[in-house]
Motif scaffolding. Structure first.
Motif, mmCIF file in Angstrom:
data_model
loop_
_atom_site.group_PDB
_atom_site.id
_atom_site.type_symbol
_atom_site.label_atom_id
_atom_site.label_comp_id
_atom_site.label_asym_id
_atom_site.label_seq_id
_atom_site.Cartn_x
_atom_site.Cartn_y
_atom_site.Cartn_z
ATOM 1 N N ARG A 9 0.828 -1.206 0.000
ATOM 2 C CA ARG A 9 0.000 0.000 0.000
ATOM 3 C C ARG A 9 0.868 1.265 0.000
ATOM 4 N N ARG A 12 2.424 1.641 -3.394
ATOM 5 C CA ARG A 12 1.455 2.186 -4.350
ATOM 6 C C ARG A 12 1.350 3.704 -4.186
ATOM 7 N N ASP A 13 1.323 4.152 -2.922
ATOM 8 C CA ASP A 13 1.255 5.597 -2.657
ATOM 9 C C ASP A 13 2.512 6.306 -3.174
ATOM 10 N N ALA A 14 3.665 5.653 -2.991
ATOM 11 C CA ALA A 14 4.917 6.261 -3.461
ATOM 12 C C ALA A 14 4.924 6.348 -4.993
ATOM 13 N N GLY A 16 2.367 6.644 -6.762
ATOM 14 C CA GLY A 16 1.352 7.647 -7.097
ATOM 15 C C GLY A 16 1.842 9.076 -6.990
ATOM 16 N N ALA A 17 3.010 9.262 -6.381
ATOM 17 C CA ALA A 17 3.594 10.607 -6.308
ATOM 18 C C ALA A 17 4.086 11.073 -7.678
ATOM 19 N N ALA A 19 3.445 12.103 -11.144
ATOM 20 C CA ALA A 19 2.326 12.587 -11.960
ATOM 21 C C ALA A 19 2.511 12.123 -13.400
ATOM 22 N N HIS A 152 -2.545 11.970 -10.640
ATOM 23 C CA HIS A 152 -1.565 12.131 -9.553
ATOM 24 C C HIS A 152 -2.211 11.749 -8.235
ATOM 25 N N ARG A 153 -1.536 10.894 -7.468
ATOM 26 C CA ARG A 153 -2.036 10.448 -6.164
ATOM 27 C C ARG A 153 -3.495 9.999 -6.240
ATOM 28 N N GLY A 154 -3.812 9.227 -7.298
ATOM 29 C CA GLY A 154 -5.144 8.640 -7.416
ATOM 30 C C GLY A 154 -6.230 9.589 -7.875
ATOM 31 N N ARG A 155 -5.848 10.806 -8.284
ATOM 32 C CA ARG A 155 -6.857 11.771 -8.729
ATOM 33 C C ARG A 155 -6.510 12.319 -10.110
#
Ligand SMILES: Cc1cc2nc3c(=O)[nH]c(=O)nc-3n(C[C@H](O)[C@H](O)[C@H](O)COP(=O)(O)O)c2cc1C
Length: 162
Positions: A9, A12-14, A16-17, A19, A152-155
């Motif tokens: 998790r 995945r967040d890393a 997502g940084a 863009a 970027h970051r899921g958005r």
């Protein structure tokens, strides 16, 4: 490295940084079924010869379709194509319903709206963990008009006005 060594998790967040733009990648299997998915793993690779890459998750319903495909198309999306991105990211969706399609080599579906479009021959498939890296030899490409859709970051996002 052991797959237990990282917190998936957090990784995945890393990831997502970073863009990215957003693409829809399409193909057609030998039985004539169209397949497609939203992907932000697209990358330019080489100018000479012209090559690009992207990664397909092993759990995608598109997996078998792309496994046997000889060609695929990458459509770089415009900022106003967020709904199209959402449709092609939805499991079980009738992704091609209502879309105006052209046909490329081996009958692959080509979307008529894009910021850029690359028609590719599959030049290589490289299993890589829970994904397969696809290498495409670019046979043809087009450039459209407009601003890019960003992720970027899921958005989703778009470029700030200058
Ligand atoms: C912005 C965005 C980028 C994505 N990038 C990828 C990708 O590079 N590779 C991939 O296999 N899935 C990616 N996905 C997920 C697929 O679009 C999604 O899992 C898939 O389409 C689910 O349906 P399927 O099982 O029909 O493939 C992405 C999703 C979104 C929203």
């Amino acid at each position: 490295m052991s797959s237990n060594a990282v917190d998936a998790r957090a990784l995945r967040d890393a990831f997502g940084a970073f863009a990215t733009g957003v693409t829809v990648i399409t193909t057609r299997d030998a039985a004539g079924t169209d397949w497609g998915l939203t992907a932000n793993s697209f990358s330019s690779v080489s100018l000479d010869p012209p090559l690009l890459s992207w990664c397909l998750g092993n759990a995608s319903d598109c997996f078998a379709g792309f496994e046997e495909a000889s060609h695929f198309a990458v459509h770089v999306l415009r900022a106003d194509q967020e709904a199209l991105s959402a449709t092609f990211a939805r499991k079980g969706a009738d992704k091609f319903a209502g879309l105006a399609l052209e046909r490329g080599p081996a009958g692959i579906p080509l979307l008529s709206e894009y910021l850029a479009r690359f028609v590719c021959r599959v030049a290589g498939r490289y299993p890589a963990g829970d994904h397969v890296i696809f290498l495409g030899e670019i046979l043809d490409f087009q450039i459209g008009e407009g601003e890019p859709l960003l992720f970027h970051r899921g958005r989703y996002g778009r470029l700030a006005a200058p």
